[in-house]
Design a protein around this motif. Structure first.
Motif, PDB file in Angstrom:
ATOM      1  N   GLY A   1       0.791  -1.261   0.080  1.00  9.98           N
ATOM      2  CA  GLY A   1       0.301  -0.029  -0.114  1.00  9.98           C
ATOM      3  C   GLY A   1       0.901   1.373  -0.095  1.00  9.98           C
ATOM      4  N   MET A   2       2.058   1.417   0.689  1.00 11.18           N
ATOM      5  CA  MET A   2       2.787   2.352   0.648  1.00 11.18           C
ATOM      6  C   MET A   2       3.444   2.497  -0.913  1.00 11.18           C
ATOM      7  SD  MET A   2       4.481   1.777   4.407  1.00 11.18           S
ATOM      8  CE  MET A   2       6.003   2.680   4.065  1.00 11.18           C
ATOM      9  N   LEU A   3       3.903   1.323  -1.136  1.00 12.01           N
ATOM     10  CA  LEU A   3       4.585   1.425  -2.464  1.00 12.01           C
ATOM     11  C   LEU A   3       3.654   2.141  -3.562  1.00 12.01           C
ATOM     12  CD1 LEU A   3       6.916  -1.722  -2.461  1.00 12.01           C
ATOM     13  CD2 LEU A   3       7.698   0.624  -1.970  1.00 12.01           C
ATOM     14  N   ALA A   4       2.463   1.557  -3.574  1.00  9.15           N
ATOM     15  CA  ALA A   4       1.393   2.244  -4.519  1.00  9.15           C
ATOM     16  C   ALA A   4       0.791   3.669  -4.202  1.00  9.15           C
ATOM     17  CB  ALA A   4       0.062   1.307  -4.381  1.00  9.15           C
TER      18      ALA A   4
END
Length: 93
Positions: free
Chosen positions: A87-90
């Protein structure tokens, strides 16, 4: 013993983290609030009995219990971090 418990009755009933989790899950699942309240009070009474009588038996295993509890918290923390990485990378893309 009753006087000792009476001092903490509000905390036992309303401050129990298990009750907060149970209530949140109950709201999410749209269950009957009265049934949830009854089950919650039963859970509190069970934890009170386990804590009162189980502590005497578990004292000799306190080191192991502390280690296993700390390890479980550590593992759950790592799991939460790993699950949040996608989710952080997205977010950055």
């Amino acid at each position: 013993m009753a006087d000792d418990i009476r001092k903490f009755l509000g905390l036992i009933v309303f401050g129990n983290i298990e009750n907060l989790i149970l209530a949140a899950q109950g709201v999410e699942a749209h269950v009957n609030p009265l049934g949830l309240a009854i089950l919650s009070l039963i859970a509190v009474c069970c934890w009170l009995l386990i804590g009162t009588f189980g502590t005497k038996m578990a004292m000799k295993y306190a080191r192991y219990i502390n280690f296993i509890g700390g390890l479980a918290i550590f593992i759950l923390g790592i799991q939460a971090i790993l699950e949040s990485i996608p989710g952080m990378l997205a977010f950055f893309h």
